[in-house]
Design a protein around this motif. Structure first.
Motif, PDB file in Angstrom:
ATOM      1  N   THR A 176     -14.967   9.992 -32.480  1.00 15.66           N
ATOM      2  CA  THR A 176     -13.831  10.517 -31.729  1.00 15.66           C
ATOM      3  C   THR A 176     -13.444  11.875 -32.325  1.00 15.66           C
ATOM      4  O   THR A 176     -13.501  12.062 -33.538  1.00 15.66           O
ATOM      5  CB  THR A 176     -12.623   9.565 -31.830  1.00 15.66           C
ATOM      6  N   ALA A 177     -13.049  12.776 -31.481  1.00 20.68           N
ATOM      7  CA  ALA A 177     -12.626  14.104 -31.936  1.00 20.68           C
ATOM      8  C   ALA A 177     -11.254  14.402 -31.357  1.00 20.68           C
ATOM      9  O   ALA A 177     -11.021  14.198 -30.150  1.00 20.68           O
ATOM     10  CB  ALA A 177     -13.637  15.159 -31.484  1.00 20.68           C
ATOM     11  N   ALA A 178     -10.341  14.848 -32.219  1.00 19.02           N
ATOM     12  CA  ALA A 178      -8.973  15.144 -31.787  1.00 19.02           C
ATOM     13  C   ALA A 178      -8.432  16.309 -32.605  1.00 19.02           C
ATOM     14  O   ALA A 178      -9.063  16.751 -33.579  1.00 19.02           O
ATOM     15  CB  ALA A 178      -8.083  13.912 -31.954  1.00 19.02           C
ATOM     16  N   ARG A 179      -7.230  16.784 -32.248  1.00 16.78           N
ATOM     17  CA  ARG A 179      -6.625  17.882 -33.023  1.00 16.78           C
ATOM     18  C   ARG A 179      -6.244  17.391 -34.411  1.00 16.78           C
ATOM     19  O   ARG A 179      -6.380  18.115 -35.386  1.00 16.78           O
ATOM     20  CB  ARG A 179      -5.366  18.387 -32.299  1.00 16.78           C
ATOM     21  N   HIS A 180      -5.745  16.134 -34.485  1.00 16.62           N
ATOM     22  CA  HIS A 180      -5.252  15.624 -35.764  1.00 16.62           C
ATOM     23  C   HIS A 180      -5.887  14.280 -36.097  1.00 16.62           C
ATOM     24  O   HIS A 180      -6.293  13.541 -35.214  1.00 16.62           O
ATOM     25  CB  HIS A 180      -3.727  15.483 -35.722  1.00 16.62           C
ATOM     26  N   ARG A 181      -5.901  13.925 -37.390  1.00 15.82           N
ATOM     27  CA  ARG A 181      -6.648  12.741 -37.832  1.00 15.82           C
ATOM     28  C   ARG A 181      -6.109  11.436 -37.263  1.00 15.82           C
ATOM     29  O   ARG A 181      -6.857  10.513 -36.971  1.00 15.82           O
ATOM     30  CB  ARG A 181      -6.678  12.684 -39.360  1.00 15.82           C
ATOM     31  N   VAL A 202     -12.594  14.670 -36.881  1.00 15.73           N
ATOM     32  CA  VAL A 202     -13.647  13.847 -36.288  1.00 15.73           C
ATOM     33  C   VAL A 202     -13.755  12.571 -37.111  1.00 15.73           C
ATOM     34  O   VAL A 202     -13.840  12.630 -38.338  1.00 15.73           O
ATOM     35  CB  VAL A 202     -15.013  14.571 -36.277  1.00 15.73           C
ATOM     36  N   VAL A 203     -13.682  11.414 -36.429  1.00 16.83           N
ATOM     37  CA  VAL A 203     -13.887  10.126 -37.090  1.00 16.83           C
ATOM     38  C   VAL A 203     -15.136   9.496 -36.503  1.00 16.83           C
ATOM     39  O   VAL A 203     -15.306   9.469 -35.282  1.00 16.83           O
ATOM     40  CB  VAL A 203     -12.676   9.184 -36.882  1.00 16.83           C
ATOM     41  N   THR A 204     -16.032   8.996 -37.365  1.00 17.73           N
ATOM     42  CA  THR A 204     -17.183   8.242 -36.862  1.00 17.73           C
ATOM     43  C   THR A 204     -17.204   6.879 -37.535  1.00 17.73           C
ATOM     44  O   THR A 204     -16.852   6.742 -38.706  1.00 17.73           O
ATOM     45  CB  THR A 204     -18.533   8.943 -37.127  1.00 17.73           C
ATOM     46  N   PHE A 205     -17.559   5.869 -36.761  1.00 21.60           N
ATOM     47  CA  PHE A 205     -17.725   4.529 -37.294  1.00 21.60           C
ATOM     48  C   PHE A 205     -19.090   4.027 -36.864  1.00 21.60           C
ATOM     49  O   PHE A 205     -19.446   4.096 -35.690  1.00 21.60           O
ATOM     50  CB  PHE A 205     -16.649   3.572 -36.763  1.00 21.60           C
ATOM     51  N   THR A 206     -19.874   3.505 -37.824  1.00 23.64           N
ATOM     52  CA  THR A 206     -21.183   2.925 -37.515  1.00 23.64           C
ATOM     53  C   THR A 206     -21.190   1.467 -37.935  1.00 23.64           C
ATOM     54  O   THR A 206     -20.815   1.152 -39.066  1.00 23.64           O
ATOM     55  CB  THR A 206     -22.301   3.678 -38.273  1.00 23.64           C
ATOM     56  N   GLY A 207     -21.562   0.586 -37.030  1.00 17.52           N
ATOM     57  CA  GLY A 207     -21.666  -0.837 -37.337  1.00 17.52           C
ATOM     58  C   GLY A 207     -23.117  -1.183 -37.648  1.00 17.52           C
ATOM     59  O   GLY A 207     -24.023  -0.788 -36.920  1.00 17.52           O
TER      60      GLY A 207
END
Lengths: 143, 83
Positions: A91-96, A26-31
């Protein structure tokens, strides 16, 4: 998939609680609003209807292109003080790699294709509209 | 046909209104722009530099040569600055 366009502040921790359950990455980005040059706030205008539709279409496109199991986009409008969050993508995916790339792709698109317009607010009141940057336009060509 | 025209950001400020309804027989966005420019000095000033103007027809981004077809809503705005 979840897309929100709202004037209210959001709680990034609450929004991402349980997000991507079962994914490997899971990657999160906050502006956040930067306090450059005496800026006190940003005022963000949007195109009600088109903005929600464009964000949903693009979140869907990112999900398909990068094989995401889930995607979240929240973008605020109205007046937002320095230091406050403007937007978040997750975003959520199987791999980074897919999760990172999808978040980057969504951000590049949001910068120059999502119907939002920023105006700077200083201590003396409204200043100019923020001009689009050539490098933001160029960043889109990476995809 | 009747079209709702929407303006955002500095285009809205220069026109002096967020939206207006017009009767037009324009076939393309470019023809519509020519009609709008002829309406008032404010329209002419706001739409003088089309390189700085983006357009959406029925809430989909397009360009000046797009046909209007049976469009209901056309929006003019500066390059977008989200994120």
């Amino acid at each position: 998939m979840r897309v929100l366009v709202q004037p209210e502040p959001f709680d990034a921790a609450a929004l991402t609680q349980g997000f991507g359950a079962g994914a490997g990455a899971v990657v999160t980005f906050t502006g956040l609003v930067r306090g450059d040059d005496g800026l006190t706030a940003l005022e963000i205008e949007h195109y009600p209807g088109m903005t929600e539709r464009a964000l949903s279409e693009h979140a869907q496109a990112a999900a398909e292109r990068f094989g995401l199991s889930d995607v979240l986009v929240v973008h605020r409008h109205g007046r937002i003080a320095v230091g406050e969050p403007i937007m978040i993508v997750a975003t959520a995916a199987r791999h980074r790699r897919a999760a990172f790339d999808a978040a980057d792709f969504l951000m590049d698109w949001l910068k120059s294709r999502a119907p939002f317009w920023k105006r700077e607010i200083g201590a003396q009141g409204p200043r100019g509209w923020v001009a689009a940057k050539d490098e933001d336009e160029a960043a889109l060509n990476r995809w | 046909m009747t079209l709702d025209i929407l303006y955002f950001a500095w285009l809205r400020e220069r026109i002096g209104a967020p939206r207006e309804r017009v009767e037009t027989s324009a076939a393309t966005v470019r023809e519509l722009v020519a009609e709008l420019v002829a309406r008032t000095d404010r329209h002419a000033a706001a739409l003088s530099d089309l390189g700085a103007v983006r357009v959406a027809v029925d809430q989909a981004l397009t360009d000046l040569d797009a046909p209007l077809g049976n469009a209901r809503e056309v929006a003019f705005f500066p390059p977008m600055t989200g994120g």
